[in-house]
Write a protein that holds these residues in place. Structure first.
Motif, short mmCIF file in Angstrom:
data_model
loop_
_atom_site.label_atom_id
_atom_site.label_comp_id
_atom_site.label_asym_id
_atom_site.label_seq_id
_atom_site.Cartn_x
_atom_site.Cartn_y
_atom_site.Cartn_z
N LEU A 79 0.65 -2.33 12.86
CA LEU A 79 -0.78 -2.38 12.89
C LEU A 79 -1.50 -3.35 12.76
O LEU A 79 -2.89 -4.41 13.26
N THR A 80 -1.58 -3.62 11.13
CA THR A 80 -2.24 -4.30 10.61
C THR A 80 -1.48 -5.95 10.49
O THR A 80 -0.64 -5.35 9.87
N LEU A 127 2.35 2.96 9.51
CA LEU A 127 1.99 2.24 11.26
C LEU A 127 0.53 1.32 10.84
O LEU A 127 0.57 0.33 11.24
N PHE A 128 -0.44 1.82 9.99
CA PHE A 128 -1.64 1.24 10.63
C PHE A 128 -1.23 0.11 9.06
O PHE A 128 -2.17 -1.18 9.12
N VAL A 143 0.86 11.86 8.09
CA VAL A 143 0.48 11.45 7.15
C VAL A 143 0.93 10.10 7.10
O VAL A 143 0.45 9.03 6.83
N ALA A 144 1.91 10.29 6.44
CA ALA A 144 3.22 8.79 5.67
C ALA A 144 3.33 8.57 7.10
O ALA A 144 2.96 6.99 6.65
N PHE A 145 3.50 8.82 8.53
CA PHE A 145 3.86 7.65 9.51
C PHE A 145 2.51 7.19 9.91
O PHE A 145 2.84 5.92 10.17
N HIS A 165 0.42 -1.81 -0.14
CA HIS A 165 0.12 -0.15 -0.15
C HIS A 165 0.56 1.16 -0.07
O HIS A 165 0.68 2.41 0.09
N ASN A 166 2.31 0.98 -0.36
CA ASN A 166 3.06 2.10 -0.63
C ASN A 166 2.81 3.36 -0.94
O ASN A 166 2.98 4.53 -0.76
#
Length: 453
Positions: A444-445, A439-440, A433-435, A390-391
């Motif tokens: 975290l997922t 993480l998301f 937003v990038a950070f 998702h980058n």
């Protein structure tokens, strides 16, 4: 072949073959020439911060002059610390130049309007101490700043600064009859063309000082065309020392301190991206300890600036680009730049001389440097894996969010001050937003596996 390609630093004194180019010592002539070039490309960006802040809060010219002197002095001191190190706690020991961060301007203006000037510098002092305390723990988070985050941060920094370069060239007021005057545009174009030609054909020392040559040649042309005004130089003093706490004893409102601590964390994210980039381009990867010492120096700048009435410093983008452009990787050249900045801060007459360089010339050089910053970010983003990740979405949303304050600067005017402090800056909003998205999607997922075709 440039020094960047050969892996050596041209013009250094004979040293052991195992000495890294970052630790090589140039000959005195080259040392001070390269140092002066670093000062030349960052000076306007550095003094622009006190100029913008002073005008926004209604300070008089004399007081703004005091802020500029303190700004240069602190920038020079922190540049020396970053380049050479201070004990085992401060300084990345890399060829970087520190300067006042624009990230702090918006919250400083908001704090002044709400609590007054003593609170501005009290909050900065507290944030500096906070920065020194959290620098080492923050450095442990480097795995949360992969190329997708670092590249996005550097790219948005370059893009967001282009407007400032254009403002120097054309002016800031479209209603001004002299706005975008043909002679200004022609002078700026001439400086850029000269830099391009020298970059293509010059060799050796001349190739490594193309920016300085462009500045000197452009200033000479401006003098010939009657586009310079050095009248203020005569009235400036030869020596002056910034006065600590000229606005009175510092105050520490909780909201102001909290907002400046957030600014310090954003500055950390910005410096992390640049220190990692410098490590990559110089062939000396940045260790966790190197990063921690570099960030601690940023915190030190906030503490010193709070007492000296200056501004928190960060690694300056245009100087990172200059290292890439010239291939000169010695940290002693940036230390020389720090010495020159301290000298300018202590000698108002010299500082006024540099400040009087014509805007179109400084703007032309800045345009080259700021766009080179963008290229540095794009190169970092080129190392990102996009297929099956998702980058791409992370980069797109972060850059889009970061450009909002650039293209629509009044969009957030109706929001609370705490929100404007965070979202009102292109750099801070894009980095956050990038950070968060990194993480998301990646921490975290659970990552989504690629579908077989």
């Amino acid at each position: 072949m440039s020094a960047e390609n050969t892996g050596t630093t041209s013009g250094t004194t004979p040293t052991d073959g195992d000495v890294h180019p970052v630790d090589a010592r140039p000959t005195p002539l080259r040392l001070w020439a390269f140092g002066a070039q670093h000062v030349a490309v960052m000076y306007t960006g550095c003094v622009a911060v006190p100029l913008v802040f002073g005008a926004a809060v209604g300070l008089d010219t004399a007081t703004i002059g005091l802020l500029i002197a303190a700004d240069l002095l602190v920038a020079g001191f922190i540049t020396i610390v970053q380049s050479l190190g201070l004990s085992r706690l401060f300084g990345a020991r890399l060829p970087v130049v520190a300067g006042a961060s624009f990230t702090a301007v918006t919250p400083m203006i908001a704090i002044q309007g709400e609590y007054g000037m003593p609170a501005v510098y009290g909050a900065m002092l507290a944030a500096g101490v906070f920065g020194m305390l959290v620098a080492w723990p923050f450095a442990r988070l480097v795995r949360f700043f992969p190329p997708v985050v670092r590249g996005t941060a550097v790219t948005i920094i370059g893009l967001s600064l282009v407007g400032k370069a254009i403002g120097l060239i054309a002016g800031d007021d479209p209603d001004d009859p002299d706005y975008a005057a043909p002679d200004k545009l022609a002078l700026a174009a001439g400086v850029i063309v000269l830099i391009v030609v020298l970059t293509r054909f010059a060799r050796g020392f001349l190739a490594q000082t193309v920016v300085l040559v462009g500045l000197l040649a452009g200033t000479g042309a401006a003098v010939f065309l009657g586009m310079t005004d050095f009248g203020s130089v005569a009235g400036a003093g030869w020596f002056g020392l910034p006065e600590p706490f000229p606005f009175g004893a510092p105050e520490f409102p909780l909201a102001a301190v909290a907002s400046m601590c957030v600014v310090m964390l954003v500055i950390f994210a910005e410096s992390t991206a640049y220190l990692m980039a410098v490590g990559d381009m110089t062939g000396r990867p940045v260790s966790r300890a190197d990063l921690a010492r570099g960030l601690a120096a940023d915190g030190l700048s906030g503490a010193v600036a709070g007492a000296a009435t200056s501004f928190p410093d960060t690694v300056f983008a245009q100087n990172v680009s200059l290292v890439r452009m010239t291939g000169v990787r010695s940290r002693f050249t940036t230390a020389a730049a720090g010495v020159l900045l301290v000298t300018l801060g202590l000698m108002p007459k010299l500082a006024e001389t540099v400040a009087s360089l014509p805007g179109p010339v400084i703007g032309a050089v800045s345009l080259v440097m700021f766009t080179m910053v963008t290229i540095t970010g794009i190169r970092t983003l080129g190392a990102v894996e996009y297929d099956g990740t998702h980058n791409g979405l992370i980069v797109a949303l972060a850059l889009g969010t970061g450009m909002i304050p650039v293209v629509a600067p009044t969009l957030y005017d109706g929001f609370p001050s705490w929100f404007r402090i965070i979202a009102g800056g292109a750099i801070s909003s894009a980095v956050i937003v990038a950070f968060v998205l990194n993480l998301f999607f990646h921490h975290l997922t659970a990552p989504r596996t690629k579908e077989r075709v």
